[in-house]
Design a protein around this motif. Structure first.
Motif: not given
Lengths: 244, 298
Positions: B36-37, B160-164, B189-191, B292, B295
């Motif tokens: 994560p951040d 980050t912040g980008v659509d699927p 940050p995307y598991m 996830e 984690f």
């Protein structure tokens, strides 16, 4: 079912020159609902949201938010809603208490009420030890929870959340959603955008925007049935595959 | 070995951003830093790209030392920082030409490397970078990081912040670059993206919690996870948390992931408990473990 509509959107359109960013969208959002507003980057989500919160005028069409017209009564709309954006959340170089005081003042809360609110939020979010620390020194997850609470200071009927959980760790992300659920159970309407498709599953209903239009709107369960897939991620990929 | 990190630490005043981290990335590998951040990912990138000095420890990129041989490293790696850092006032083409010139090359010379990606933004080559959509900015940034044909590519939270949809396409591009022999260190940050890497390091609060292939991390997880759902999700989380032998309860897409602390856990007991709590349409079934889940249990 007789449910109160808190957002009514009819043929809402926004053009920039010869580019139609939002193309005649229509939908309703009910009181106390968690409404997921999804779409690819550039699909027109932010433009639509800006019109709904009264900071951008529609080119044509109509939207009533919390009983007020977004075009002719934009100031009343702003007073009745909360807004949380990932980008412009809180002031990093003010402390937690100072931020709450500042935003409380902006929202026109009395000093007494602000004091009560500070005590309430510090308790609720367990910020006792850091209440006098600068917001800039907090981890992102804390900042996000705090700015959600600040967006609710004036007890708005609707709160707009623009990607509230971007980059946040999986545990904090879930704690954030528990806050959303709690607030929705109190009757606050939640209008939320996210790029996490598991979060789309947590919404009561979800709309998906593609190139300025709303291409799908239903509960996650019904959308999955409609597109014959197992997850919202696949629904999204199916709908948005044709762009770019 | 393309990257080797030995006991690297870095503090900012009181905060230990990176705490004695060690890992190695093999040549041609797609290696992910997952966390994560605030986990320390960006600090690691900045140390490896010679933009920041570590307080302690040693690191090498392509056998060059990050302190002594920083110039050689800068010439042979590509870096895409997390924050969009191209010139917003220059057009797409101008940005690309600029980066090519800095590295003493031309767009034409390495065009084959960026072609796949560049054709997607070429229709907008006269548009200023600042006016591009998120997905297109990201593609341009990747082109700029590739234009000097680097051997190692550092990508700090490129999605980050980008659509699927754009995220999926981006990972397909990374796979193609990997096939061209480029070693890639990527953070996210995307598991769900972790499973697309050859190996991953799970990182939190400056420490590496685990390094392995995503498959091994999942198959070594020894707890049994159940998917649970009922008509009232919010109430379900609450009631599961009050179940005496619960180990963990958290939302996971359309289901709640539930882990019990007892070895002899019997799902039908739990079903009975939930019925008693007035839940309807109860589903309890074994779940598929994901990164996830692992984690969240570290």
């Amino acid at each position: 079912m007789n449910r109160e509509k808190i957002i009514q959107v009819e043929n809402l359109t926004k053009e920039f020159g010869d580019f139609t960013a939002v193309d005649s969208i229509s939908f309703d959002v009910y009181k106390g609902e968690i409404f997921g507003f999804l779409g690819a980057n550039g699909a027109g989500k932010t433009t639509a949201m800006k019109m709904l919160i009264g900071i951008s005028n529609p080119t044509s069409g109509k939207a009533i938010v919390a009983g007020y017209d977004v075009f002719s009564q934009a100031e009343m709309v702003k007073k009745s809603i909360g807004y949380m954006s990932q980008k412009f959340s809180l002031y990093d170089d003010l402390t937690i208490k100072e931020n709450i005081t500042f935003f409380g003042g902006i929202y026109g809360l009395s000093r007494k009420r602000i004091k009560e609110k500070i005590a309430e939020l510090v308790e609720e979010l367990q910020l006792q030890e850091v209440a006098n620390h600068l917001v800039g020194s907090l981890p992102l997850g804390w900042k996000q929870k705090l700015s959600f609470s600040v967006a609710l200071l004036h007890e708005p009927k609707i709160v707009f959340l623009d990607e509230p959980t971007g980059g946040v760790d999986p545990i904090t992300r879930r704690q954030f959603w528990e806050m959303i659920y709690t607030q929705a159970n109190k009757g606050t309407t939640i209008f939320v955008t996210t790029h996490y498709m598991d979060e789309a599953e947590y919404c009561d209903r979800v709309s998906i925007m593609v190139e300025g239009k709303i291409e799908a709107l239903n509960s996650p369960k019904k959308l999955k049935e409609q597109f014959k897939v197992d997850s919202m991620n696949e629904v999204f990929l199916k709908l948005a595959r044709n762009i770019e | 070995m393309s990257i080797s990190v030995q006991n690297i630490s870095k503090s900012y005043q009181q905060l230990k951003a990176v705490d004695a981290i060690s890992f190695e990335v093999n040549e041609g590998e797609l290696f992910g830093l997952i966390g994560p951040d605030g986990a320390g990912k960006t600090t690691i990138f900045r140390i490896l790209t010679t933009l920041l000095l570590a307080d302690e420890g040693k690191a090498k990129v392509l056998e060059y030392d990050v302190v002594k041989d920083y110039k050689s490293i800068r010439n042979s790696v590509g870096y895409m920082p997390g924050k969009f850092s191209l010139y917003q006032d220059l057009t797409v083409e101008e940005n690309l030409t600029f980066f090519a010139t800095i590295f003493g090359t031309t767009i034409e010379e390495n065009y084959d490397l960026i072609e796949d990606i560049y054709v997607q933004i070429e229709p907008f080559k006269n548009r200023r970078a600042g006016a591009l959509s998120g997905g297109m900015k990201q593609k341009l940034a990747l082109c700029c990081a590739l234009i000097h044909a680097p051997k190692v590519l550092f990508l700090d939270e490129p999605t980050t912040g980008v659509d699927p949809v754009s995220r999926k396409e981006f990972w397909q591009m990374l796979k193609r670059l990997q096939q061209k022999g480029i070693t890639i260190l990527v953070s996210t940050p995307y598991m769900d993206e972790a499973s697309l890497c050859d190996r991953i390091a799970l990182i939190q609060k400056g420490k590496i919690l685990k390094i392995d292939s995503p498959q091994n991390i999942i198959s070594n997880y020894d707890k049994l996870i159940y998917d649970i759902s009922s008509k009232n999700t919010h109430g379900l989380i609450h009631d599961l948390k009050n179940y005496p032998s619960q180990y963990s309860v958290y939302a996971f897409g359309e289901f709640i992931h539930y882990i019990d602390s007892k070895k002899d856990f019997n799902p039908s007991d739990l079903n009975e408990y939930l019925e008693h709590k007035k839940h309807s349409e109860i589903i309890i079934q074994p779940a598929k473990t994901s990164i996830e889940d692992v984690f969240m249990d570290l």
